[in-house]
Design a protein around this motif. Structure first.
Motif, PDB file in Angstrom:
ATOM      1  N   ALA A  65       0.866  -1.253  -0.056  1.00  0.00           N
ATOM      2  CA  ALA A  65       0.020  -0.070   0.070  1.00  0.00           C
ATOM      3  C   ALA A  65       0.859   1.356   0.013  1.00  0.00           C
ATOM      4  N   PHE A  66       1.937   1.226   0.610  1.00  0.00           N
ATOM      5  CA  PHE A  66       2.815   2.280   0.893  1.00  0.00           C
ATOM      6  C   PHE A  66       3.313   2.651  -0.537  1.00  0.00           C
ATOM      7  N   ALA A  67       4.003   1.587  -1.020  1.00  0.00           N
ATOM      8  CA  ALA A  67       4.683   1.469  -2.587  1.00  0.00           C
ATOM      9  C   ALA A  67       3.532   2.400  -3.333  1.00  0.00           C
ATOM     10  N   ASP A  68       2.347   1.962  -3.354  1.00  0.00           N
ATOM     11  CA  ASP A  68       1.331   2.232  -4.228  1.00  0.00           C
ATOM     12  C   ASP A  68       1.158   3.975  -4.019  1.00  0.00           C
ATOM     13  N   PHE A  69       1.071   4.437  -2.643  1.00  0.00           N
ATOM     14  CA  PHE A  69       1.201   5.830  -2.325  1.00  0.00           C
ATOM     15  C   PHE A  69       2.463   6.436  -3.123  1.00  0.00           C
ATOM     16  N   LEU A  70       3.495   5.903  -2.807  1.00  0.00           N
ATOM     17  CA  LEU A  70       4.817   6.694  -3.355  1.00  0.00           C
ATOM     18  C   LEU A  70       4.697   6.695  -5.152  1.00  0.00           C
ATOM     19  N   ALA A  71       4.287   5.822  -5.556  1.00  0.00           N
ATOM     20  CA  ALA A  71       4.070   5.676  -7.003  1.00  0.00           C
ATOM     21  C   ALA A  71       3.159   6.801  -7.402  1.00  0.00           C
ATOM     22  N   ARG A  72       2.197   6.962  -6.644  1.00  0.00           N
ATOM     23  CA  ARG A  72       1.372   8.199  -7.293  1.00  0.00           C
ATOM     24  C   ARG A  72       1.944   9.507  -6.848  1.00  0.00           C
ATOM     25  N   MET A  73       2.722   9.644  -5.907  1.00  0.00           N
ATOM     26  CA  MET A  73       3.512  11.006  -5.448  1.00  0.00           C
ATOM     27  C   MET A  73       4.459  11.133  -6.633  1.00  0.00           C
ATOM     28  N   TYR A  74       5.067  10.080  -7.359  1.00  0.00           N
ATOM     29  CA  TYR A  74       6.064  10.220  -8.216  1.00  0.00           C
ATOM     30  C   TYR A  74       5.738  10.174  -9.723  1.00  0.00           C
ATOM     31  N   GLN A  75       4.372  10.331  -9.971  1.00  0.00           N
ATOM     32  CA  GLN A  75       3.920  10.375 -11.196  1.00  0.00           C
ATOM     33  C   GLN A  75       4.402  11.638 -12.001  1.00  0.00           C
ATOM     34  N   GLY A  76       4.675  11.087 -12.929  1.00  0.00           N
ATOM     35  CA  GLY A  76       5.395  12.306 -14.111  1.00  0.00           C
ATOM     36  C   GLY A  76       6.866  12.257 -13.899  1.00  0.00           C
ATOM     37  N   GLU A  77       7.508  11.445 -13.059  1.00  0.00           N
ATOM     38  CA  GLU A  77       9.055  11.369 -13.009  1.00  0.00           C
ATOM     39  C   GLU A  77       9.544  10.065 -13.597  1.00  0.00           C
ATOM     40  N   THR A  78      10.755  10.017 -14.071  1.00  0.00           N
ATOM     41  CA  THR A  78      11.132   8.963 -14.678  1.00  0.00           C
ATOM     42  C   THR A  78      11.665   7.819 -13.692  1.00  0.00           C
ATOM     43  N   LEU A  79      11.925   6.557 -13.989  1.00  0.00           N
ATOM     44  CA  LEU A  79      12.190   5.499 -12.959  1.00  0.00           C
ATOM     45  C   LEU A  79      13.740   5.829 -12.378  1.00  0.00           C
ATOM     46  N   SER A  80      14.416   6.366 -13.165  1.00  0.00           N
ATOM     47  CA  SER A  80      15.878   6.865 -12.864  1.00  0.00           C
ATOM     48  C   SER A  80      15.798   7.741 -11.712  1.00  0.00           C
ATOM     49  N   PHE A  81      14.999   8.811 -11.848  1.00  0.00           N
ATOM     50  CA  PHE A  81      14.779   9.662 -10.525  1.00  0.00           C
ATOM     51  C   PHE A  81      14.221   8.962  -9.642  1.00  0.00           C
ATOM     52  N   VAL A  82      13.393   8.138  -9.653  1.00  0.00           N
ATOM     53  CA  VAL A  82      12.822   7.355  -8.394  1.00  0.00           C
ATOM     54  C   VAL A  82      13.617   6.729  -7.620  1.00  0.00           C
ATOM     55  N   GLU A  83      14.414   6.077  -8.597  1.00  0.00           N
ATOM     56  CA  GLU A  83      15.743   5.284  -7.942  1.00  0.00           C
ATOM     57  C   GLU A  83      16.524   5.945  -7.081  1.00  0.00           C
ATOM     58  N   ARG A  84      16.930   7.259  -7.655  1.00  0.00           N
ATOM     59  CA  ARG A  84      17.784   8.164  -6.799  1.00  0.00           C
ATOM     60  C   ARG A  84      17.221   8.404  -5.424  1.00  0.00           C
ATOM     61  N   GLU A  85      15.975   8.742  -5.595  1.00  0.00           N
ATOM     62  CA  GLU A  85      14.961   9.078  -4.364  1.00  0.00           C
ATOM     63  C   GLU A  85      15.014   7.945  -3.250  1.00  0.00           C
ATOM     64  N   VAL A  86      14.826   6.659  -3.925  1.00  0.00           N
ATOM     65  CA  VAL A  86      14.651   5.637  -2.699  1.00  0.00           C
ATOM     66  C   VAL A  86      16.007   5.139  -2.573  1.00  0.00           C
ATOM     67  N   LEU A  87      16.931   5.212  -3.043  1.00  0.00           N
ATOM     68  CA  LEU A  87      18.281   4.698  -2.812  1.00  0.00           C
ATOM     69  C   LEU A  87      18.730   5.859  -1.634  1.00  0.00           C
ATOM     70  N   ARG A  88      18.399   7.112  -1.875  1.00  0.00           N
ATOM     71  CA  ARG A  88      18.939   8.120  -0.777  1.00  0.00           C
ATOM     72  C   ARG A  88      18.227   7.761   0.463  1.00  0.00           C
ATOM     73  N   ALA A  89      16.816   7.510   0.332  1.00  0.00           N
ATOM     74  CA  ALA A  89      16.175   7.216   1.692  1.00  0.00           C
ATOM     75  C   ALA A  89      16.815   5.917   2.301  1.00  0.00           C
ATOM     76  N   ARG A  90      17.132   4.836   1.509  1.00  0.00           N
ATOM     77  CA  ARG A  90      17.721   3.692   2.200  1.00  0.00           C
ATOM     78  C   ARG A  90      18.904   4.049   2.811  1.00  0.00           C
ATOM     79  N   ARG A  91      19.693   4.842   2.249  1.00  0.00           N
ATOM     80  CA  ARG A  91      21.202   5.197   2.796  1.00  0.00           C
ATOM     81  C   ARG A  91      20.969   6.074   4.105  1.00  0.00           C
ATOM     82  N   ILE A  92      19.891   7.054   3.980  1.00  0.00           N
ATOM     83  CA  ILE A  92      19.486   7.758   5.353  1.00  0.00           C
ATOM     84  C   ILE A  92      19.032   6.898   6.306  1.00  0.00           C
TER      85      ILE A  92
END
Length: 293
Positions: A195-222
């Motif tokens: 469900a949370f992944a669904d929410f994130l997908a809606r928040m990142y509508q209009g972005e590329t998977l490359s951009f989303v990858e950077r955001e998710v990896l940054r969050a995982r590092r933090i």
């Protein structure tokens, strides 16, 4: 020139079915070329990938080379334009001759670099020679070999360039389903639920998977460095994106998210900052019905 041998795929290939089918067709033609040759045909020699940066063009080229068990030779034409302008096209021809003689897939990256510089009056002669070299090489590319090209700005390409390619594939921005798949893949075995992944997908509508990858990896590092919960870090990122939306868009979007995901009213309200009363109002206005409290 950059040679990738062996080709390593670090990300899952996530593309629309039509593009994926076309890539599979390319691979099948080269794997089983004998069937085509028996019918007096030849495998596709040239293909052009068109789309914004980060939509998967280079990854698709890597996937094709990997599936064919061949190295990938990448020639970045933007670098060629800046580094070799003022010399002849012999430098480019030398690279293409090498690729032609190798059992490898060639990718001409940033093909639009040639088109974008055609109005440079100080170098127009050298540009014309370089374009001529490229067109000649594409025209004469041998059967049995595969030349791919990628462009971020298809509208800048000369019609003469388009006509050289046997296959043209448009790579669109990912839809919500593709974003969901990509986010779940990036999160791997984390405790973040669907469900949370669904929410994130809606928040990142209009972005590329490359951009989303950077955001998710940054969050995982933090999360790793601070010992904090990954979902909380991702939630903070998503909340910031949501609250940057215009005020008149937040209520309807939050209500739609509530209706289309398993999240409760309380969870959606906490995530978005939209009150539960406002959520219920928009559910009613948009005819979305009731959702769990």
């Amino acid at each position: 020139m950059r040679v990738e041998d062996p080709v390593v795929l670090v990300n899952e290939l996530i593309l629309p079915p039509s593009v994926e089918e076309s890539l599979h067709q390319l691979v099948a033609e080269h794997r089983d070329a004998g069937k085509l040759l028996d019918a007096g045909l030849a495998p596709t020699r040239t293909a052009l990938f068109v789309g914004l940066p980060g939509v998967g063009k280079t990854l698709a080229a890597r996937w094709v080379a990997s599936e064919l068990n061949q190295p990938l030779i990448v020639l970045d034409l933007a670098s060629v334009m800046s580094s070799f302008l003022g010399r002849t096209g012999a430098n480019v021809r030398r690279v293409l001759d090498y690729a032609r003689s190798s059992r490898a897939v060639l990718l001409l990256d940033e093909l639009d670099a040639v088109a974008k510089r055609r109005d440079d009056t100080t170098e127009i002669g050298e540009l014309k020679r370089l374009v001529t070299v490229l067109l000649q090489e594409i025209d004469s590319w041998p059967e049995g070999s595969l030349l791919l090209a990628a462009t971020n700005h298809g509208d800048l390409l000369d019609p003469a360039v388009w006509r050289r390619f046997e296959v043209v594939l448009d790579f669109p921005l990912p839809d919500v389903e593709a974003l969901k798949t990509g986010i779940r893949s990036l999160l791997g075995g984390s405790e973040v639920d669907g469900a949370f992944a669904d929410f994130l997908a809606r928040m990142y509508q209009g972005e590329t998977l490359s951009f989303v990858e950077r955001e998710v990896l940054r969050a995982r590092r933090i999360s790793t460095m601070n010992g904090s919960d990954l979902s909380e870090v991702l939630l903070g990122t998503a909340r910031e994106r949501f609250r940057r939306l215009p005020a008149n868009e937040r209520g309807p979007m939050a209500a739609r998210m509530l209706k289309e995901s398993p999240l409760s009213q309380r969870s959606v309200s906490e995530i978005t900052g939209v009150s539960r009363d406002t959520l219920r109002k928009y559910l009613s206005l948009e005819g979305l019905g009731e959702a769990s409290a």
